[in-house]
Design an enzyme around this catalytic site. Sequence first.
Site, mmCIF file in Angstrom:
data_model
loop_
_atom_site.group_PDB
_atom_site.id
_atom_site.type_symbol
_atom_site.label_atom_id
_atom_site.label_comp_id
_atom_site.label_asym_id
_atom_site.label_seq_id
_atom_site.Cartn_x
_atom_site.Cartn_y
_atom_site.Cartn_z
ATOM 1 C CG ASP A 52 -109.023 -67.040 5.332
ATOM 2 O OD1 ASP A 52 -108.081 -67.548 4.581
ATOM 3 O OD2 ASP A 52 -109.394 -65.882 5.037
ATOM 4 C CD GLU A 77 -102.335 -68.602 4.787
ATOM 5 O OE1 GLU A 77 -101.463 -67.526 4.608
ATOM 6 O OE2 GLU A 77 -103.223 -69.164 3.919
ATOM 7 C CB VAL A 146 -109.751 -68.389 1.780
ATOM 8 C CG1 VAL A 146 -109.958 -67.348 0.445
ATOM 9 C CG2 VAL A 146 -110.972 -68.916 2.258
ATOM 10 C CB THR A 149 -107.264 -63.525 1.407
ATOM 11 O OG1 THR A 149 -106.689 -64.670 2.017
ATOM 12 C CG2 THR A 149 -108.127 -62.981 2.427
ATOM 13 C CB SER A 284 -105.507 -68.251 -5.718
ATOM 14 O OG SER A 284 -106.402 -68.514 -6.790
ATOM 15 C CE LYS A 287 -100.356 -67.590 -9.437
ATOM 16 N NZ LYS A 287 -101.038 -66.737 -8.902
#
Length: 376
Positions: A52, A77, A146, A149, A284, A287
């Site tokens: 990350d 993030e 990421v 996670t 994540s 999709k």
Amino acid sequence: MENRKYLDELNVAVRVVHMACSLCEKVQKQLLSATTDQVKSKDDDSLVTVADWSVQATVSWMLSESFGRQKTSIVAEEDIQTLSKPESSSLLAMVVDAVNGCLAEAPRYGLRGPEKPLCASQILDAISQCNSTGGPLGRHWILDPVDGTLGFVRGDQYAVGLAMIDEGEVVLGVLGCPNYPLKDDELNNYSQQNIVTSKISSGELGCVMYTSKGSGKAWMQPLVQVGKKLEGTNSAKLVQVSSIEDPESATFCEPVERTNSNHSFTAGVATTVGVRKKPLRVYSMVKYAAIARGDAEIYMRFARSGYKEKIWDHAAGVLIVQEAGGVVTDAGGRPLDFSRGIYLEGVDRGIIACSGIKLHGKIINAVYSSWESSNL
């Protein structure tokens, strides 16, 4: 790409996401082969890894170098609170190694890296620079270093998401999916074991999808193999959503985690609309990639009460689905609003992504009829 306005930005973004995927693959292999302190708990109990912070530092540095630090606004993030603590010195050393190893590879991806390795303070600075809150004015890069996670630390699906918002609208979307099987329909059959082993045997895993708003096209490139160079757009092929309109034949995706999604309500909607297949539970933004590529037709996400969706979890994936021919709205049928800061404000109940307008209409109708009989 018909939309040439953002051509330079898209070109750099695609290359940077390829670099980030390569970094993630290396860290994931170390993570799966040894027990290290590469994973720390964040205050909100979600997992954060060396990957990350390293991806955020790498992307931040590359974008600033490419477009000028003063002009580069990044919403992302991670912060450096944990990483700056004295007890995190070994963790920081791993991040420094991962970032410099990745940046040294920049020429393989047609980009220029630093003249000499970055020191720890430069890397912390690059992570800290991702402190924008977005909004309706100007250009902002939206990064999820990421996404998924938990999938990452389990050797499962995860994604690197990079998008750009211009005047409140998502105009570029790039999605790196390092564990996404390249063969059609293989997402249905994957497991942690065959992801890890098939990567070694066949190399047929991993892609980067990308698009620009108004192009009406979404593209997919396989990840660059070790020792090879990125071939630019030569390796890209168009992806398109599925043409299936009948819910009985449709595959639908939902989040794996129960913490911020309501599986039982989703199941009720699926039953109401006539979906027969079991849900494909995927970590994540992969999709969204599955919808864009035609491996699934429906993605439903109903967050539990009080949960607020963050823009970095959706921006890149939503645009890729839309430009590949799909439809994404909230559960009331309204477009998602990425112009109001780090959260998707005003989302009506949930998020619905579908391969086509007819299927989408059926799902929206089923949401309304199911909602009235639910206790949500």
